[in-house]
Each structure stands twice: as structure tokens, then as C-alpha cells.
Scaffold this motif. Structure first.
Motif, mmCIF file in Angstrom:
data_model
loop_
_atom_site.group_PDB
_atom_site.id
_atom_site.type_symbol
_atom_site.label_atom_id
_atom_site.label_comp_id
_atom_site.label_asym_id
_atom_site.label_seq_id
_atom_site.Cartn_x
_atom_site.Cartn_y
_atom_site.Cartn_z
ATOM 1 N N ASN A 1 6.240 8.900 -0.383
ATOM 2 C CA ASN A 1 4.965 9.123 -1.068
ATOM 3 C C ASN A 1 3.865 9.504 -0.071
ATOM 4 O OD1 ASN A 1 3.338 9.054 -3.438
ATOM 5 N ND2 ASN A 1 2.570 7.023 -2.870
ATOM 6 N N LYS A 2 2.744 9.941 -0.600
ATOM 7 C CA LYS A 2 1.558 10.323 0.195
ATOM 8 C C LYS A 2 1.855 11.489 1.130
ATOM 9 C CE LYS A 2 -0.288 5.618 0.173
ATOM 10 N NZ LYS A 2 -1.161 4.645 0.809
ATOM 11 N N GLY B 1 0.770 -1.227 0.000
ATOM 12 C CA GLY B 1 0.000 0.000 0.000
ATOM 13 C C GLY B 1 0.803 1.280 0.000
ATOM 14 N N SER B 2 2.105 1.194 -0.158
ATOM 15 C CA SER B 2 2.915 2.422 -0.112
ATOM 16 C C SER B 2 2.709 3.282 -1.358
ATOM 17 C CB SER B 2 4.396 2.077 0.053
ATOM 18 O OG SER B 2 4.804 1.190 -0.958
ATOM 19 N N GLY B 3 2.245 2.660 -2.432
ATOM 20 C CA GLY B 3 1.976 3.441 -3.644
ATOM 21 C C GLY B 3 2.793 3.006 -4.847
ATOM 22 N N LYS B 4 3.279 1.780 -4.858
ATOM 23 C CA LYS B 4 4.099 1.292 -5.980
ATOM 24 C C LYS B 4 3.300 1.268 -7.286
ATOM 25 C CE LYS B 4 4.829 -2.596 -3.888
ATOM 26 N NZ LYS B 4 4.150 -2.281 -2.621
ATOM 27 N N THR B 5 2.086 0.685 -7.196
ATOM 28 C CA THR B 5 1.279 0.564 -8.407
ATOM 29 C C THR B 5 0.888 1.944 -8.927
ATOM 30 O OG1 THR B 5 0.442 -1.504 -7.531
ATOM 31 C CG2 THR B 5 -0.759 -0.565 -9.366
ATOM 32 N N THR B 6 0.578 2.830 -7.986
ATOM 33 C CA THR B 6 0.213 4.193 -8.379
ATOM 34 C C THR B 6 1.386 4.851 -9.103
ATOM 35 O OG1 THR B 6 -1.143 4.291 -6.375
ATOM 36 C CG2 THR B 6 -0.677 6.378 -7.461
ATOM 37 N N ASP C 1 0.769 14.253 0.861
ATOM 38 C CA ASP C 1 -0.455 15.048 1.019
ATOM 39 C C ASP C 1 -1.158 14.681 2.319
ATOM 40 O OD1 ASP C 1 -0.854 12.483 -0.302
ATOM 41 O OD2 ASP C 1 -2.982 13.009 -0.444
ATOM 42 N N ASP D 1 1.991 -9.446 -8.399
ATOM 43 C CA ASP D 1 0.758 -9.304 -7.638
ATOM 44 C C ASP D 1 -0.367 -9.428 -8.644
ATOM 45 O OD1 ASP D 1 0.085 -6.887 -5.016
ATOM 46 O OD2 ASP D 1 -0.593 -8.931 -5.367
ATOM 47 N N HIS E 1 0.825 10.776 -4.875
ATOM 48 C CA HIS E 1 0.345 9.831 -5.882
ATOM 49 C C HIS E 1 1.450 9.394 -6.839
ATOM 50 C CE1 HIS E 1 -3.784 9.736 -4.586
ATOM 51 N NE2 HIS E 1 -3.733 11.050 -4.435
HETATM 52 N N1 LIG Z 1 -3.652 10.152 -0.233
HETATM 53 C C1 LIG Z 1 -2.826 9.469 -1.047
HETATM 54 N N2 LIG Z 1 -3.141 8.227 -1.423
HETATM 55 C C2 LIG Z 1 -2.295 7.572 -2.249
HETATM 56 C C3 LIG Z 1 -1.090 8.144 -2.693
HETATM 57 N N3 LIG Z 1 -0.438 7.248 -3.480
HETATM 58 C C4 LIG Z 1 -1.221 6.154 -3.510
HETATM 59 N N4 LIG Z 1 -2.326 6.337 -2.773
HETATM 60 C C5 LIG Z 1 -3.412 5.367 -2.535
HETATM 61 O O1 LIG Z 1 -2.891 4.345 -1.688
HETATM 62 C C6 LIG Z 1 -3.479 3.094 -2.005
HETATM 63 C C7 LIG Z 1 -2.413 2.047 -2.266
HETATM 64 O O2 LIG Z 1 -1.705 2.417 -3.431
HETATM 65 P P1 LIG Z 1 -1.044 1.332 -4.382
HETATM 66 O O3 LIG Z 1 -0.379 2.065 -5.475
HETATM 67 O O4 LIG Z 1 -2.023 0.294 -4.757
HETATM 68 O O5 LIG Z 1 0.025 0.707 -3.408
HETATM 69 P P2 LIG Z 1 0.983 -0.560 -3.637
HETATM 70 O O6 LIG Z 1 2.262 -0.250 -2.989
HETATM 71 O O7 LIG Z 1 1.021 -0.925 -5.074
HETATM 72 O O8 LIG Z 1 0.197 -1.654 -2.834
HETATM 73 P P3 LIG Z 1 0.454 -3.261 -2.808
HETATM 74 O O9 LIG Z 1 0.338 -3.734 -4.222
HETATM 75 O O10 LIG Z 1 -0.635 -3.744 -1.925
HETATM 76 O O11 LIG Z 1 1.793 -3.487 -2.201
HETATM 77 C C8 LIG Z 1 -4.386 3.356 -3.200
HETATM 78 O O12 LIG Z 1 -5.684 3.520 -2.739
HETATM 79 C C9 LIG Z 1 -3.856 4.645 -3.771
HETATM 80 O O13 LIG Z 1 -4.826 5.386 -4.465
HETATM 81 C C10 LIG Z 1 -0.770 9.490 -2.268
HETATM 82 O O14 LIG Z 1 0.259 10.076 -2.582
HETATM 83 N N5 LIG Z 1 -1.678 10.084 -1.446
#
Ligand SMILES: Nc1nc2c(ncn2[C@@H]2O[C@H](COP(=O)(O)OP(=O)(O)OP(=O)(O)O)[C@@H](O)[C@H]2O)c(=O)[nH]1
Length: 375
Positions: free
Chosen positions: A158-159, A19-24, A161, A44, A189
Motif C-alpha cells: 500500500n501507499k 499505520g500500514s493502511g488496514k483501516t483505510t 503513491d 482497536d 489508499h
Molecule cells: N499517502 C497515502 N496515505 C495512506 C494510504 N493508505 C493509508 N494512508 C494513510 O495512512 C494513515 C494510516 O492509515 P490507517 O488505515 O489508519 O492504518 P492502519 O493500518 O489501520 O493503522 P493502525 O490501526 O494504527 O494499525 C492514514 O492517515 C491514512 O490516510 C496510501 O495509499 N497513501
């Protein structure tokens, strides 16, 4: 030394906790790729595959590792098969990004890449994404985060905001202390400048430049205002340096070893004169990651050192002066220059490099679900 005969595709590892934002961040890269063809390996299932294919229109360039955890693969042969698929000339990729699962040990992936015998790939650095809002809690639950940060080349906080200004500064200091010399940048994001990770593709046939309106163009229009919210260049400065006098290898390496923290990215070519008359050295630095690739000079090509440096809060004049001081002086371009090249050759990828892999940190392979390639 034999320079690589085939073009090599940089492979960047994107890691970070769940959930750290890798996919984003990956989606952001795919949307802002400006013609660069990105191949993606994810482990994943289902999380990005669809996006990767639809956003970037790269059907056939995405490999999904089913339920398998790439970092836990017992041997590197599976990874090699995926890389083999993505490096086929027909895929015409410019860069490959491996999104590690949220629980991966990224250094294991890095070790596998460095050990890969695929001649078409070049390890391109480890990017660690950190959730600013969850940093303290994640560290508590997963103390191994400290180790991941310590081996990263570029850390994306990241995040931001979700935290206030003072908290952001505190986190920057805390993350910086753990990641040592790695560059730390903040993002919302995952919107980082793609050029921090890879060079835009320069296609001689110009097919990407004279293209029809693409899915990305449409996406940008959809986002309104031409996607200016994503214009990251404003946050970064770019400094260029050109010299027709060869660089002194020792001084140049000393300059690179002491490069300032805000300097996230360096790319270009270096001419080391008598150090190697046959090759120019392509330079690729992401954060503290540094790699040289010797490339034969073309016949009649003007021998120049040309560098582009990207960073924030960097002192352009000091950087240019530092580089100017690395130029050889008349009379010093002697046979000893070959010995002086040893420092440069440390950063030429020939075999797994102990500088990049901390064996003590590497986790032994564990059980792994059968990985599935869908390319
Ligand atoms: N508020 C906020 N939310 C964010 C940000 N970046 C990502 N998110 C949200 O955080 C959540 C997780 O983001 P992902 O990109 O799925 O994270 P991940 O690291 O790929 O997650 P895993 O695949 O579970 O390891 C999503 O709901 C995104 O929309 C950001 O900078 N700010």
C-alpha cells in the motif's frame, strides 16, 4: 465426508503493521461492497467502529474488542463469542473481516479461526498490508514482519503513491522474495478489488438489487464521477472457464499448485466426476490460499465446472489451455478417481490444517485486557 449442512461465511484476516493502511483498506471494502454484507471485528477501539456502522449501515454487525488484543487472547472462546454473534442468521452476513491490531501475530488469529468449532464460518485467507514508504524502516524495527509476510496469502503493498516507480519495483521484488508464493499487489489508499477477497453476494430475493439509494450510492456521488477512481476492474483481467467434462482431481490440483503469481483470485465450482458423484466442489482461492467446500449437487442440476480467475498480467489462453488439459479423458473416469481425490480433500476444511498453520511460528497466549463485545 459430510458436506456442511449450513451455509458458511468466509472470515478474512486483515493484518499489517501500525499505520500500514488496514483501516483505510477496510473502509474501501465497505464502501465498495456492492450489496455484500460485511461483518467487521476490530480490536482497536474506536478506529473503525463508527465508520463500519455509518458507511455500511450495518449497526449490530460490528464487534469491537475494547482494549483487548485479539491475537493475544489466551483461549479462543472470546473470538468464538464474537463470531457467534456475527454468524446469527438475523445478521445475514456474507463475509466477516477481522482487522488485526497493528502489532498482532496474525498466525495466532488464523490458528484460532481454523480451530473454531463454529460450523458457520470458513477461514477465508490472510491479507497482509504493507506500507511501501516505511517498508525498510518497519523491517528494521520489527523483524517479525518477514514472518508475517511468509504466512500471508495475499500481500497488499500500500501507499505506492509515496514512492517512485523504481522504488516500487524494488519493493515488489523485496516483498515478493519474503512472501514466497503469495500474490503481491500494489495499492493506493487500500483500493483493491473487493472481489479479490470475497464474492459479491447473490441474493435470491434480489432485495439488494432493487434497493433504494443507499449510503454507498450517495458516497459515490459525493466522490464525483461515480467513483470511477475506484474502478479497479480495469487493472485486473478476468478469465472464465466452463467444462461439462469432469476435471481430473490430480491434474487439477497440479494446475492449482503451479498457478501463476499474478493470478490473485479463483472462484467457482469443480465437478470431479467419479471422484465424488454426490458433490460439486466450491473453490475459493485468495493469493496462494486455497479451499474447497463440497456441496451436494441439486437434483437435476447440470454437472459443470465453472471457474472465474482474476489477476493481472495473466495469460488467459494459457490458463484456459491448462484447465482444458485437466479434463478427464473418456475411460479414465474409473474407481481409482476416489483415491485421486486425496489431493483435493487436503484443501477441504475439516480440522486445523498444518498446511495453513506453521506451529513453530505461533506465539503462546499472553496477558490480555478484558475484551468487550459490543454487537
Ligand atoms: N499517502 C497515502 N496515505 C495512506 C494510504 N493508505 C493509508 N494512508 C494513510 O495512512 C494513515 C494510516 O492509515 P490507517 O488505515 O489508519 O492504518 P492502519 O493500518 O489501520 O493503522 P493502525 O490501526 O494504527 O494499525 C492514514 O492517515 C491514512 O490516510 C496510501 O495509499 N497513501
Amino acid at each position: 465426508m459430510t458436506p456442511p449442512r449450513t451455509p458458511q461465511i468466509p472470515v478474512v484476516v486483515l493484518a499489517g503493521f501500525l499505520g500500514s493502511g488496514k483501516t483505510t483498506l477496510l473502509n474501501h471494502l465497505l464502501r465498495n461492497r456492492e450489496g455484500t454484507r460485511i461483518g467487521v471485528i476490530v480490536n482497536d477501539f474506536g478506529s473503525i467502529e463508527i465508520d463500519a456502522m455509518t458507511v455500511a449501515g450495518q449497526v449490530g454487525s460490528t464487534v469491537s474488542l475494547g482494549n483487548g488484543c485479539l491475537c493475544c487472547a489466551v483461549d479462543a472462546s472470546e473470538l468464538d463469542i464474537f463470531l457467534e454473534t456475527l454468524t446469527r442468521p438475523s445478521a445475514r452476513l456474507d463475509v466477516i473481516v477481522i482487522e488485526a491490531s497493528g502489532l498482532a501475530e496474525p498466525q495466532e488469529l488464523v490458528r484460532m479461526l481454523l480451530a473454531s468449532e463454529n460450523p458457520h464460518i470458513l477461514y477465508g485467507g490472510l491479507v497482509e498490508v504493507v506500507d511501501a514508504a516505511e517498508f525498510d524502516a518497519t523491517r528494521e524495527r520489527h523483524p517479525e514482519l518477514d514472518r508475517h509476510l511468509a504466512v500471508a496469502d495475499l500481500v497488499v503493498l500500500n501507499k505506492t503513491d509515496r514512492v517512485g516507480e523504481a522504488e516500487r519495483e524494488r519493493l515488489l521484488r523485496a516483498v515478493g522474495a519474503l512472501s514466497g508464493p503469495a500474490a503481491v499487489i500494489t495499492a493506493v489508499h487500500g483500493r483493491i478489488d473487493p472481489e479479490l477477497l470475497f464474492d459479491p453476494a447473490m441474493r435470491p430475493d434480489g432485495d439488494e438489487r432493487t434497493r433504494q439509494l443507499t449510503f454507498e450510492d450517495l458516497l459515490r456521488e459525493e466522490e464525483g464521477d461515480g467513483g470511477h477512481g475506484d474502478h479497479l476492474h480495469a487493472a485486473y483481467e478476468s478469465v472464465e472457464f466452463t467444462s461439462d467434462v469432469p476435471m481430473d482431481p490430480r491434474r487439477f490440483i497440479a494446475f492449482l499448485d503451479s498457478r501463476p503469481e499474478g493470478l490473485y483470485r479463483i472462484k467457482g465450482f469443480a465437478d470431479f466426476g467419479a471422484g465424488d458423484r454426490d458433490n460439486r466442489y466450491a473453490l475459493h482461492a485468495v493469493g496462494r490460499f486455497l479451499r474447497f467446500v463440497p456441496q451436494p449437487w441439486a437434483r437435476g442440476e447440470q454437472r459443470l465446472t465453472q471457474l472465474v480467475m482474476i489477476g493481472s498480467g495473466i495469460d488467459a489462453e494459457a490458463l484456459r489451455a491448462g484447465l482444458a488439459a485437466c479434463r478427464t479423458e473418456p475411460g479414465t473416469d474409473t474407481p481409482d478417481a476416489e483415491r485421486a481425490m486425496w489431493g483435493v480433500l487436503r484443501y477441504v476444511q475439516q480440522e486445523p490444517d498444518p498446511v495453513d498453520v506453521r506451529e513453530g511460528d505461533v506465539r503462546e497466549g499472553a496477558d490480555v485486557e478484558e475484551a468487550a463485545a459490543e454487537a
